[in-house]
Design a protein around this motif. Structure first.
Motif, PDB file in Angstrom:
ATOM      1  N   TYR A  55      -6.389  -4.639   2.587  1.00  0.00           N
ATOM      2  CA  TYR A  55      -5.147  -5.218   2.072  1.00  0.00           C
ATOM      3  C   TYR A  55      -5.413  -5.969   0.770  1.00  0.00           C
ATOM      4  O   TYR A  55      -6.549  -6.325   0.446  1.00  0.00           O
ATOM      5  CB  TYR A  55      -4.536  -6.187   3.091  1.00  0.00           C
ATOM      6  N   LEU A  56      -4.335  -6.202   0.034  1.00  0.00           N
ATOM      7  CA  LEU A  56      -4.324  -7.136  -1.093  1.00  0.00           C
ATOM      8  C   LEU A  56      -3.110  -8.030  -0.915  1.00  0.00           C
ATOM      9  O   LEU A  56      -2.005  -7.527  -0.647  1.00  0.00           O
ATOM     10  CB  LEU A  56      -4.183  -6.428  -2.449  1.00  0.00           C
ATOM     11  N   ASP A  57      -3.300  -9.324  -1.087  1.00  0.00           N
ATOM     12  CA  ASP A  57      -2.135 -10.204  -0.996  1.00  0.00           C
ATOM     13  C   ASP A  57      -1.414 -10.247  -2.350  1.00  0.00           C
ATOM     14  O   ASP A  57      -1.826  -9.577  -3.315  1.00  0.00           O
ATOM     15  CB  ASP A  57      -2.519 -11.597  -0.451  1.00  0.00           C
ATOM     16  N   GLU A  58      -0.372 -11.028  -2.406  1.00  0.00           N
ATOM     17  CA  GLU A  58       0.480 -11.016  -3.606  1.00  0.00           C
ATOM     18  C   GLU A  58      -0.320 -11.352  -4.861  1.00  0.00           C
ATOM     19  O   GLU A  58      -0.213 -10.679  -5.888  1.00  0.00           O
ATOM     20  CB  GLU A  58       1.630 -12.014  -3.421  1.00  0.00           C
ATOM     21  N   GLY A  59      -1.131 -12.411  -4.784  1.00  0.00           N
ATOM     22  CA  GLY A  59      -1.898 -12.843  -5.952  1.00  0.00           C
ATOM     23  C   GLY A  59      -2.901 -11.800  -6.394  1.00  0.00           C
ATOM     24  O   GLY A  59      -3.047 -11.513  -7.597  1.00  0.00           O
ATOM     25  N   ALA A  60      -3.600 -11.218  -5.458  1.00  0.00           N
ATOM     26  CA  ALA A  60      -4.606 -10.202  -5.797  1.00  0.00           C
ATOM     27  C   ALA A  60      -3.928  -8.964  -6.361  1.00  0.00           C
ATOM     28  O   ALA A  60      -4.390  -8.365  -7.344  1.00  0.00           O
ATOM     29  CB  ALA A  60      -5.432  -9.844  -4.561  1.00  0.00           C
ATOM     30  N   LEU A  61      -2.802  -8.599  -5.742  1.00  0.00           N
ATOM     31  CA  LEU A  61      -2.080  -7.418  -6.189  1.00  0.00           C
ATOM     32  C   LEU A  61      -1.580  -7.594  -7.623  1.00  0.00           C
ATOM     33  O   LEU A  61      -1.676  -6.680  -8.450  1.00  0.00           O
ATOM     34  CB  LEU A  61      -0.907  -7.159  -5.230  1.00  0.00           C
ATOM     35  N   ARG A  62      -1.081  -8.786  -7.917  1.00  0.00           N
ATOM     36  CA  ARG A  62      -0.561  -9.026  -9.261  1.00  0.00           C
ATOM     37  C   ARG A  62      -1.651  -8.811 -10.309  1.00  0.00           C
ATOM     38  O   ARG A  62      -1.444  -8.177 -11.329  1.00  0.00           O
ATOM     39  CB  ARG A  62       0.016 -10.437  -9.367  1.00  0.00           C
ATOM     40  N   LEU A  63      -2.849  -9.340 -10.016  1.00  0.00           N
ATOM     41  CA  LEU A  63      -3.922  -9.248 -11.005  1.00  0.00           C
ATOM     42  C   LEU A  63      -4.527  -7.851 -11.104  1.00  0.00           C
ATOM     43  O   LEU A  63      -5.078  -7.477 -12.128  1.00  0.00           O
ATOM     44  CB  LEU A  63      -5.024 -10.261 -10.682  1.00  0.00           C
ATOM     45  N   ALA A  64      -4.441  -7.094 -10.019  1.00  0.00           N
ATOM     46  CA  ALA A  64      -5.089  -5.779 -10.014  1.00  0.00           C
ATOM     47  C   ALA A  64      -4.099  -4.643 -10.259  1.00  0.00           C
ATOM     48  O   ALA A  64      -4.497  -3.494 -10.448  1.00  0.00           O
ATOM     49  CB  ALA A  64      -5.799  -5.561  -8.680  1.00  0.00           C
ATOM     50  N   ALA A  65      -2.803  -4.967 -10.276  1.00  0.00           N
ATOM     51  CA  ALA A  65      -1.767  -3.921 -10.303  1.00  0.00           C
ATOM     52  C   ALA A  65      -1.867  -3.017 -11.533  1.00  0.00           C
ATOM     53  O   ALA A  65      -1.630  -1.816 -11.451  1.00  0.00           O
ATOM     54  CB  ALA A  65      -0.379  -4.553 -10.228  1.00  0.00           C
ATOM     55  N   ARG A  66      -2.238  -3.616 -12.666  1.00  0.00           N
ATOM     56  CA  ARG A  66      -2.200  -2.850 -13.904  1.00  0.00           C
ATOM     57  C   ARG A  66      -3.074  -1.599 -13.849  1.00  0.00           C
ATOM     58  O   ARG A  66      -2.733  -0.569 -14.404  1.00  0.00           O
ATOM     59  CB  ARG A  66      -2.626  -3.739 -15.068  1.00  0.00           C
ATOM     60  N   SER A  67      -4.205  -1.723 -13.181  1.00  0.00           N
ATOM     61  CA  SER A  67      -5.122  -0.583 -13.145  1.00  0.00           C
ATOM     62  C   SER A  67      -4.945   0.285 -11.891  1.00  0.00           C
ATOM     63  O   SER A  67      -5.693   1.226 -11.673  1.00  0.00           O
ATOM     64  CB  SER A  67      -6.564  -1.086 -13.211  1.00  0.00           C
ATOM     65  N   TYR A  68      -3.944  -0.024 -11.073  1.00  0.00           N
ATOM     66  CA  TYR A  68      -3.732   0.764  -9.852  1.00  0.00           C
ATOM     67  C   TYR A  68      -3.404   2.214 -10.215  1.00  0.00           C
ATOM     68  O   TYR A  68      -2.529   2.451 -11.052  1.00  0.00           O
ATOM     69  CB  TYR A  68      -2.591   0.152  -9.021  1.00  0.00           C
ATOM     70  N   PRO A  69      -4.079   3.168  -9.587  1.00  0.00           N
ATOM     71  CA  PRO A  69      -3.884   4.576  -9.964  1.00  0.00           C
ATOM     72  C   PRO A  69      -2.644   5.197  -9.329  1.00  0.00           C
ATOM     73  O   PRO A  69      -2.719   6.277  -8.761  1.00  0.00           O
ATOM     74  CB  PRO A  69      -5.175   5.239  -9.459  1.00  0.00           C
ATOM     75  N   GLY A  70      -1.537   4.514  -9.417  1.00  0.00           N
ATOM     76  CA  GLY A  70      -0.284   5.019  -8.858  1.00  0.00           C
ATOM     77  C   GLY A  70       0.814   4.052  -9.269  1.00  0.00           C
ATOM     78  O   GLY A  70       0.697   3.372 -10.287  1.00  0.00           O
ATOM     79  N   GLN A  71       1.868   3.982  -8.475  1.00  0.00           N
ATOM     80  CA  GLN A  71       3.009   3.132  -8.797  1.00  0.00           C
ATOM     81  C   GLN A  71       3.080   1.938  -7.860  1.00  0.00           C
ATOM     82  O   GLN A  71       3.205   2.111  -6.646  1.00  0.00           O
ATOM     83  CB  GLN A  71       4.311   3.934  -8.633  1.00  0.00           C
ATOM     84  N   VAL A  72       3.007   0.734  -8.410  1.00  0.00           N
ATOM     85  CA  VAL A  72       3.260  -0.447  -7.586  1.00  0.00           C
ATOM     86  C   VAL A  72       4.747  -0.766  -7.689  1.00  0.00           C
ATOM     87  O   VAL A  72       5.237  -1.034  -8.785  1.00  0.00           O
ATOM     88  CB  VAL A  72       2.431  -1.663  -8.048  1.00  0.00           C
ATOM     89  N   PRO A  73       5.480  -0.722  -6.584  1.00  0.00           N
ATOM     90  CA  PRO A  73       6.927  -0.938  -6.686  1.00  0.00           C
ATOM     91  C   PRO A  73       7.272  -2.391  -7.032  1.00  0.00           C
ATOM     92  O   PRO A  73       6.512  -3.307  -6.720  1.00  0.00           O
ATOM     93  CB  PRO A  73       7.435  -0.579  -5.280  1.00  0.00           C
ATOM     94  N   VAL A  74       8.393  -2.564  -7.667  1.00  0.00           N
ATOM     95  CA  VAL A  74       8.886  -3.908  -7.998  1.00  0.00           C
ATOM     96  C   VAL A  74       9.092  -4.688  -6.699  1.00  0.00           C
ATOM     97  O   VAL A  74       9.593  -4.155  -5.712  1.00  0.00           O
ATOM     98  CB  VAL A  74      10.224  -3.802  -8.759  1.00  0.00           C
ATOM     99  N   GLY A  75       8.658  -5.929  -6.706  1.00  0.00           N
ATOM    100  CA  GLY A  75       8.873  -6.764  -5.523  1.00  0.00           C
ATOM    101  C   GLY A  75       7.766  -6.676  -4.496  1.00  0.00           C
ATOM    102  O   GLY A  75       7.819  -7.326  -3.454  1.00  0.00           O
ATOM    103  N   ALA A  76       6.734  -5.888  -4.811  1.00  0.00           N
ATOM    104  CA  ALA A  76       5.640  -5.751  -3.838  1.00  0.00           C
ATOM    105  C   ALA A  76       4.841  -7.044  -3.785  1.00  0.00           C
ATOM    106  O   ALA A  76       4.421  -7.566  -4.809  1.00  0.00           O
ATOM    107  CB  ALA A  76       4.729  -4.590  -4.220  1.00  0.00           C
ATOM    108  N   ALA A  77       4.643  -7.590  -2.571  1.00  0.00           N
ATOM    109  CA  ALA A  77       3.913  -8.836  -2.408  1.00  0.00           C
ATOM    110  C   ALA A  77       2.753  -8.694  -1.425  1.00  0.00           C
ATOM    111  O   ALA A  77       2.126  -9.688  -1.044  1.00  0.00           O
ATOM    112  CB  ALA A  77       4.854  -9.940  -1.944  1.00  0.00           C
ATOM    113  N   PHE A  78       2.505  -7.487  -1.023  1.00  0.00           N
ATOM    114  CA  PHE A  78       1.389  -7.245  -0.096  1.00  0.00           C
ATOM    115  C   PHE A  78       1.163  -5.736  -0.087  1.00  0.00           C
ATOM    116  O   PHE A  78       2.114  -4.960  -0.009  1.00  0.00           O
ATOM    117  CB  PHE A  78       1.748  -7.725   1.321  1.00  0.00           C
TER     118      PHE A  78
END
Lengths: 467, 467
Positions: free
Chosen positions: A256-279
């Motif tokens: 898992y990634l929590d909201e804070g981790a996801l925010r910092l790592a989202a840019r390089s995620y090899p797919g689509q992080v949906p708006v409002g994702a917090a976990f």
């Protein structure tokens, strides 16, 4: 033994005379003086660095040191996160040159490797022969199998496959005062004697230097399909993790990634992080193609009731490379981080994740976490720049509080990174359990020279430095 | 402490005063004085039998004994095959009344049970909730989970699922001089401290009395299909076992019976044993229905090239009940048997099976074996009546030779039964490994009162009785 300011040159020279000039480096070679805790500004010092080419050379070096009361710090790939390989004087005994694959019998699912073989190389070698060495700790391209054994390293796939120790059938090690011993071997089962092999696994170099290991492999699963689900909040995400387990679905990994981790790592995620994702939950289904597909469908079914989005078409290699890079992405956000490796009962995961954020907030720090949800294993992290002195101080106070929260949740202050230098002062044991550990230590290392100051209960609790 | 002829009544009375009359039996109650080695005519004696109802009562009993230098022999279900629970004086500390399931969270794949819970009951309880506790040692209806932990018991399904230790996340135990300790717990991973839990697993009651355990469970596989193959000779059968592994097929179990064992057990086999069968392989494919079917087909494919017959329609329950009864069928053939539990690298299985027959022949005995082929684990057996004195003597000479053969094959004298009373004299350790075991024993049990004479290297090798 010298001091941090002036190492004792007699140690370097004595060992060079014993083993040859090429096997010994001055104690000032910086790359051998820190591990991944360098991001917190932690580094040690040594009188000499020894790079033995064999278990016998390692034993000779240990014997030389042991006779002269010189501390010895075993060192693998230097990727540890608890300072276990950070020396405080004495000799660093590195597994860098113990790189041989001594034997490999793919048709018997067995391999014997020296301790300095890199975990990723071992995994590749297995994979090229249709086999899997399941443990996949972070930094596998740098870490040594010997270090992974010394810490009983985990990783995302430990959820299904267990940690490193589950795959070790035998260990060759060097023990004080300078003996090469073998415990276990190629045999799949062996109960003739106390299980010293399992005692060495996870002992963080305080009992022995692992020089080689006999490992079990298994046929590689035919297929492995990732399933990534994004949730609107922590509770929904953790409930989904609970539902996977409660519904009897067995993914290979459940991270898992929590909201804070996801925010910092989202840019390089090899797919689509949906708006409002917090976990985010990162799962993987593996097995034969039919089996993997069936588990994947089960995961999707569990997630899609509450997820913002469920992705099954993300590239598997890219996903896990991204996952492996989360630590770095988080660290670079604020120029540094203080990460702890907490373990809680899986049903308390949400409490621990929330607790990390709240403890951080109380100390003016950004707290966040990611990790192995299915195992209840958090990499709880405070963002703080290396050179931010007051931030580092706040992080020190915050981590003590974090450990208290973990304990209140029925957890442990280390699930897979070990206690090393950084956490031993915070560990709590009952009096008999602490005494047993001290006596076992004394049985292996009567002079207390092997990786002193690490892992084990201090003789005088509370007296040591709190880093 | 009294003698075999006249136990010391003060011990029984003292413990009865401490714990209550109902918790203490005279040392002469025969059912607590032997284990499954009774078939070799082995039985012990005791001054008293204690049946604690809680860990605290067990600790009180141990403390009472420890203060008075009275030996304490931990005892589970009494199904051991190495005499590990056979007392030679002192107090038998039984787990018979530690029968509570302290907690069960099927939705979290976890259970906490007291040590006296029968392994078959534990497995049934898990199964009723859609879960599996994989270890399936023989005599599971009698054996206690505490005894299974103390011996790290295996069983047919250990091939895929590992031995008992792989499923234990925590242990509650009583250690000298009388403390209740907890090592591990519900957590799936925990590296905060040396792995004392793993050290206790398989220690055969020489370090502690296990009073309770936290166990991991997994969702029960949807399907399990047996595949039984009969071969014309040993070599062809063992080649087929090697082919299963070499072809990357992962059965849940991969057991065998050699010609002698098959002959004695054939009558009750729940199917057809073909004429000329001299080796049988019992395999099982499990997983989702599609997965199990696919593995079953792979097994059939591997076997049918060289087998006389391959059966897939045998009833699974009947098959494993029959398999569990092989030991008894063999024992009754000649009124007794002497069985050893040897472990060899799987590619040496045929050599070990042949060696067992040949060693027997040299001593005028019928030698045969069955066991866990995939793990290289043989139950090597000589047929000899309990009252056949010269036969028992021949069997004693033969087993020493058998151990030498096992060693020459790179094997171990125990894969899953332990060393107990019967094999410790035959174990061989390097000097440092023997010394470490003695020192660990001394750390737990400085007076040497816990299960004396069992498992560990004797202080003076070769001096003890060879039973």
């Amino acid at each position: 033994v010298g001091t941090a300011e002036s190492p004792d040159p007699r140690i370097e020279h004595g060992l060079a005379a014993l083993l040859g000039r090429d096997q010994v480096l001055p104690g000032t070679v910086a790359e051998f003086l820190h591990d991944a805790t360098e991001e917190r500004g932690i580094a040690g010092w040594a009188d000499a660095i020894v790079l033995p080419r064999s278990a016998d050379e390692a034993a000779a070096a240990l014997a030389w040191c042991y006779e002269r009361d010189v501390p010895v710090v075993p060192r693998g790939g230097g990727t540890g996160l608890a300072g276990g390989a950070v020396p405080c004087g004495g000799v660093v005994l590195s597994t860098d040159r113990l790189q041989a694959v001594r034997s490999f019998a793919p048709e018997l699912w067995r391999i014997e490797v020296e301790a300095g073989v890199r975990t990723a190389d071992l995994r590749r070698r297995a994979r090229e022969n249709g086999l899997l060495f399941p443990p996949d700790p972070g930094a596998a391209e740098q870490s040594h199998i010997g270090g992974n054994i010394a810490t009983n390293a985990g990783g995302p796939h430990a959820f299904k496959y267990g940690t490193t120790g589950a795959w070790v059938t035998g260990i060759e090690a060097v023990v004080p005062p300078g003996d090469v011993v073998q415990v276990g071997g190629v045999l799949r089962k062996d109960v003739a004697g106390l299980d010293l092999k399992r005692l060495l696994i996870g002992s963080e170099g305080t009992l022995a230097l692992v020089t080689a290991a006999w490992l079990r492999l298994i046929p590689a699963p035919e297929s492995a399909f990732p399933v990534v689900a994004f949730f609107p909040d922590l509770e929904t995400g953790c409930d989904a993790v609970g539902s996977v387990i409660g519904n009897g679905v067995v993914p290979a990994a459940l991270d898992y990634l929590d909201e804070g981790a996801l925010r910092l790592a989202a840019r390089s995620y090899p797919g689509q992080v949906p708006v409002g994702a917090a976990f985010a939950v990162l799962a993987e289904a593996d097995g034969s193609e039919a089996e993997a597909a069936s588990v994947r469908d089960d995961l999707v079914h569990v997630f899609e009731g509450s997820a913002l989005a469920v992705e099954t078409d993300v590239d598997r290699g890219a996903l896990w490379r991204w996952r492996d890079g989360v630590s770095l992405a988080v660290a670079t956000a604020r120029g540094g981080k203080v990460s702890e490796d907490l373990e809680v009962p899986v049903e308390r995961l949400a409490d621990a994740v929330r607790g990390t954020v709240e403890v951080g907030r109380r100390h003016g720090l950004t707290g966040l976490s990611w990790g192995h949800a299915g195992d209840g294993n958090l990499h709880a992290t405070f963002l703080v720049a290396r050179d931010d002195t007051s931030g580092q101080q706040a992080a020190r106070r915050a981590r003590a509080e974090l450990f208290a929260v973990t304990r209140a949740l029925g957890g442990s202050i280390s699930g897979e990174h070990g206690l090393g230098l950084l956490k031993r002062e915070y560990a709590e044991w009952s009096r008999p359990v602490a005494a047993l550990q001290r006596q076992i230590k004394a049985a292996f290392d009567p002079k207390g020279l092997l990786n002193p100051g690490k892992k084990l209960p201090p003789d005088d609790p509370g007296s040591g430095p709190r880093l």
